[in-house]
Design a protein around this motif. Structure first.
Motif, PDB file in Angstrom:
ATOM      1  N   UNK A  59       3.207   9.201 -17.064  1.00 11.25           N
ATOM      2  CA  UNK A  59       3.836   8.833 -15.805  1.00 11.25           C
ATOM      3  C   UNK A  59       4.323   7.385 -15.882  1.00 11.25           C
ATOM      4  N   UNK A  60       5.332   7.097 -15.130  1.00 12.29           N
ATOM      5  CA  UNK A  60       5.978   5.775 -15.266  1.00 12.29           C
ATOM      6  C   UNK A  60       6.108   5.073 -13.923  1.00 12.29           C
ATOM      7  N   UNK A  61       5.152   5.283 -13.003  1.00 10.42           N
ATOM      8  CA  UNK A  61       5.266   4.576 -11.735  1.00 10.42           C
ATOM      9  C   UNK A  61       4.868   3.107 -11.909  1.00 10.42           C
TER      10      UNK A  61
ATOM     11  N   UNK B 137      -8.960  14.551 -21.224  1.00 10.28           N
ATOM     12  CA  UNK B 137      -7.863  14.535 -22.191  1.00 10.28           C
ATOM     13  C   UNK B 137      -6.523  14.680 -21.484  1.00 10.28           C
ATOM     14  N   UNK B 138      -6.436  15.670 -20.595  1.00 13.97           N
ATOM     15  CA  UNK B 138      -5.195  15.891 -19.850  1.00 13.97           C
ATOM     16  C   UNK B 138      -4.837  14.683 -19.000  1.00 13.97           C
ATOM     17  N   UNK B 139      -5.833  14.100 -18.349  1.00 14.62           N
ATOM     18  CA  UNK B 139      -5.567  12.965 -17.469  1.00 14.62           C
ATOM     19  C   UNK B 139      -5.120  11.734 -18.250  1.00 14.62           C
ATOM     20  N   UNK B 140      -5.657  11.539 -19.465  1.00 14.94           N
ATOM     21  CA  UNK B 140      -5.222  10.417 -20.297  1.00 14.94           C
ATOM     22  C   UNK B 140      -3.763  10.574 -20.689  1.00 14.94           C
ATOM     23  N   UNK B 141      -3.386  11.777 -21.144  1.00 15.99           N
ATOM     24  CA  UNK B 141      -1.989  12.030 -21.503  1.00 15.99           C
ATOM     25  C   UNK B 141      -1.085  11.904 -20.290  1.00 15.99           C
ATOM     26  N   UNK B 142      -1.555  12.432 -19.162  1.00 10.79           N
ATOM     27  CA  UNK B 142      -0.772  12.371 -17.924  1.00 10.79           C
ATOM     28  C   UNK B 142      -0.573  10.920 -17.481  1.00 10.79           C
ATOM     29  N   UNK B 143      -1.645  10.134 -17.514  1.00  8.27           N
ATOM     30  CA  UNK B 143      -1.575   8.745 -17.070  1.00  8.27           C
ATOM     31  C   UNK B 143      -0.628   7.937 -17.953  1.00  8.27           C
ATOM     32  N   UNK B 144      -0.604   8.240 -19.253  1.00  9.06           N
ATOM     33  CA  UNK B 144       0.302   7.538 -20.160  1.00  9.06           C
ATOM     34  C   UNK B 144       1.743   7.983 -19.937  1.00  9.06           C
TER      35      UNK B 144
ATOM     36  N   UNK C  91       0.813  -1.210   0.000  1.00  6.48           N
ATOM     37  CA  UNK C  91       0.000   0.000   0.000  1.00  6.48           C
ATOM     38  C   UNK C  91       0.847   1.261   0.000  1.00  6.48           C
ATOM     39  N   UNK C  92       1.811   1.319   0.893  1.00  5.62           N
ATOM     40  CA  UNK C  92       2.638   2.516   1.022  1.00  5.62           C
ATOM     41  C   UNK C  92       3.609   2.628  -0.151  1.00  5.62           C
ATOM     42  N   UNK C  93       3.830   3.857  -0.593  1.00  2.00           N
ATOM     43  CA  UNK C  93       4.736   4.094  -1.715  1.00  2.00           C
ATOM     44  C   UNK C  93       5.469   5.407  -1.492  1.00  2.00           C
ATOM     45  N   UNK C  94       6.321   5.774  -2.432  1.00  2.00           N
ATOM     46  CA  UNK C  94       7.053   7.039  -2.276  1.00  2.00           C
ATOM     47  C   UNK C  94       6.160   8.216  -2.656  1.00  2.00           C
ATOM     48  N   UNK C  95       6.639   9.401  -2.309  1.00  2.00           N
ATOM     49  CA  UNK C  95       5.839  10.617  -2.516  1.00  2.00           C
ATOM     50  C   UNK C  95       5.512  10.853  -3.987  1.00  2.00           C
ATOM     51  N   UNK C  96       6.482  10.583  -4.865  1.00  2.00           N
ATOM     52  CA  UNK C  96       6.274  10.819  -6.301  1.00  2.00           C
ATOM     53  C   UNK C  96       5.145   9.960  -6.846  1.00  2.00           C
ATOM     54  N   UNK C  97       5.183   8.668  -6.563  1.00  2.00           N
ATOM     55  CA  UNK C  97       4.133   7.768  -7.044  1.00  2.00           C
ATOM     56  C   UNK C  97       2.766   8.157  -6.490  1.00  2.00           C
ATOM     57  N   UNK C  98       2.733   8.513  -5.210  1.00  2.47           N
ATOM     58  CA  UNK C  98       1.467   8.904  -4.593  1.00  2.47           C
ATOM     59  C   UNK C  98       0.892  10.148  -5.263  1.00  2.47           C
TER      60      UNK C  98
ATOM     61  N   UNK D 289      -3.776  12.369 -10.890  1.00  2.00           N
ATOM     62  CA  UNK D 289      -4.550  11.727 -11.947  1.00  2.00           C
ATOM     63  C   UNK D 289      -6.001  11.548 -11.509  1.00  2.00           C
ATOM     64  N   UNK D 290      -6.203  11.184 -10.235  1.00  2.00           N
ATOM     65  CA  UNK D 290      -7.551  11.026  -9.712  1.00  2.00           C
ATOM     66  C   UNK D 290      -8.305  12.341  -9.638  1.00  2.00           C
ATOM     67  N   UNK D 291      -7.605  13.420  -9.312  1.00  2.00           N
ATOM     68  CA  UNK D 291      -8.240  14.742  -9.299  1.00  2.00           C
ATOM     69  C   UNK D 291      -8.788  15.079 -10.689  1.00  2.00           C
ATOM     70  N   UNK D 292      -8.007  14.759 -11.724  1.00  2.00           N
ATOM     71  CA  UNK D 292      -8.439  15.048 -13.093  1.00  2.00           C
ATOM     72  C   UNK D 292      -9.564  14.111 -13.537  1.00  2.00           C
ATOM     73  N   UNK D 293      -9.350  12.793 -13.388  1.00  2.00           N
ATOM     74  CA  UNK D 293     -10.327  11.810 -13.843  1.00  2.00           C
ATOM     75  C   UNK D 293     -11.622  11.876 -13.031  1.00  2.00           C
ATOM     76  N   UNK D 294     -11.486  11.619 -11.723  1.00  2.00           N
ATOM     77  CA  UNK D 294     -12.661  11.477 -10.860  1.00  2.00           C
ATOM     78  C   UNK D 294     -13.193  12.807 -10.347  1.00  2.00           C
ATOM     79  N   UNK D 295     -12.316  13.802 -10.309  1.00  2.00           N
ATOM     80  CA  UNK D 295     -12.710  15.094  -9.775  1.00  2.00           C
ATOM     81  C   UNK D 295     -13.253  16.038 -10.831  1.00  2.00           C
ATOM     82  N   UNK D 296     -12.361  16.566 -11.667  1.00  2.00           N
ATOM     83  CA  UNK D 296     -12.757  17.593 -12.640  1.00  2.00           C
ATOM     84  C   UNK D 296     -13.614  17.000 -13.754  1.00  2.00           C
ATOM     85  N   UNK D 297     -13.203  15.853 -14.302  1.00  2.00           N
ATOM     86  CA  UNK D 297     -13.968  15.248 -15.402  1.00  2.00           C
ATOM     87  C   UNK D 297     -15.378  14.856 -14.960  1.00  2.00           C
TER      88      UNK D 297
END
Length: 283
Positions: free
Chosen positions: A168-170, A159-166, A55-62, A68-76
């Protein structure tokens, strides 16, 4: 089984537009979304623990998954739910946000290094002509202006979240990443409620059925499939399946919500769908 994921995604994602209306008829849109993603976050947390994921991860991955969730689940989704709550027909909202493949293909070259061809630009033009045919004679009359604006904000967000999700490389497990994304979406909706909204939810049978559909079939099902497809395919190839969502949503809205479309709307749907197909098909 993996080959039918896109078709399952189309049905489930389209159905989300149909089940949005009974939800916002019984609740404030942002309260409903905060509730939905609170439950979704708990669900993915339990699943991650059950499957012994870290469950726990580093700050960057989190932060990457959280944003991404703010864009997908929040704004979209916030934009879609709000637009429908003030009278935007679900079919028109679906058409606007499903212009996402056009923007994604137009921006993929710059941000992801994917080649954008002349045929893709032809698709861009046709897609926006189709949207104009549907919207042009309705804005300010039968369509709420703020609903149109909210739908286009949702379009930019997905659109932004799709590009962002692709981009990122976590290497987070899918369930853990989805949990952090759900937390991000829930957090944004809580902030909106605290500042702008007066939250209420009527836990009627209709609300519970529609919300259960969106939690289990859409958030756990369709969204997980989408994250899998984005991770394992190019952004342009992934979003190409979105061109089937407007007509699928329109049929569902006609069947279940008694929504009507005039001839000009139908032509606009056809032209926009053709444009998205041309812009995203294999060369």
């Amino acid at each position: 089984m993996v080959k039918i994921f896109p078709f399952i995604f189309i049905i489930l994602w389209s159905s989300a537009f149909v089940t949005t209306k009974p939800i916002i008829d019984n609740s404030d849109p942002f309260a409903a979304l905060a509730f939905r993603f609170f439950v979704v976050a708990i669900g993915f947390f339990i699943f991650s623990i059950y499957t012994k994921q870290k469950i726990l991860t580093n700050t960057t991955n989190f932060l990457q998954s959280f944003f991404s969730g703010i864009l997908f689940h929040g704004v979209y989704l916030g934009g879609v739910f709000y637009s429908v709550s003030i009278g935007m027909p679900t079919g028109i909202a679906a058409l606007i946000v499903t212009l996402q493949p056009i923007l994604t293909n137009a921006l993929a070259g710059k941000f992801l290094g994917e080649k954008v061809t002349f045929k893709q630009w032809v698709g861009v033009i046709l897609g926006f002509i189709g949207a104009a045919l549907v919207l042009g004679f309705d804005i300010g009359s039968s369509l709420p202006v703020f609903g149109v604006i909210a739908s286009f904000v949702a379009l930019l967000a997905i659109t932004t979240s799709t590009l962002w999700q692709k981009k990122i490389s976590n290497d987070l497990p899918l369930s853990v990443s989805n949990m952090y994304q759900a937390i991000g979406g829930c957090s944004l909706h809580i902030i909106i409620i605290l500042i702008f909204s007066k939250p209420y939810i009527n836990f009627s049978p209709t609300f519970l059925i529609a919300m259960s559909h969106q939690i289990f079939l859409v958030s756990f099902g369709a969204f997980t499939i989408l994250m899998y497809l984005i991770k394992n395919n190019s952004a342009s190839k992934t979003v190409s399946i979105f061109f089937l969502i407007p007509p699928t949503t329109a049929i569902m809205a006609w069947l279940f919500l008694n929504e009507k479309l005039n001839n000009l709307d139908l032509i606009g749907f056809a032209v926009a769908t053709l444009g998205v197909y041309i812009a995203t098909r294999k060369q």
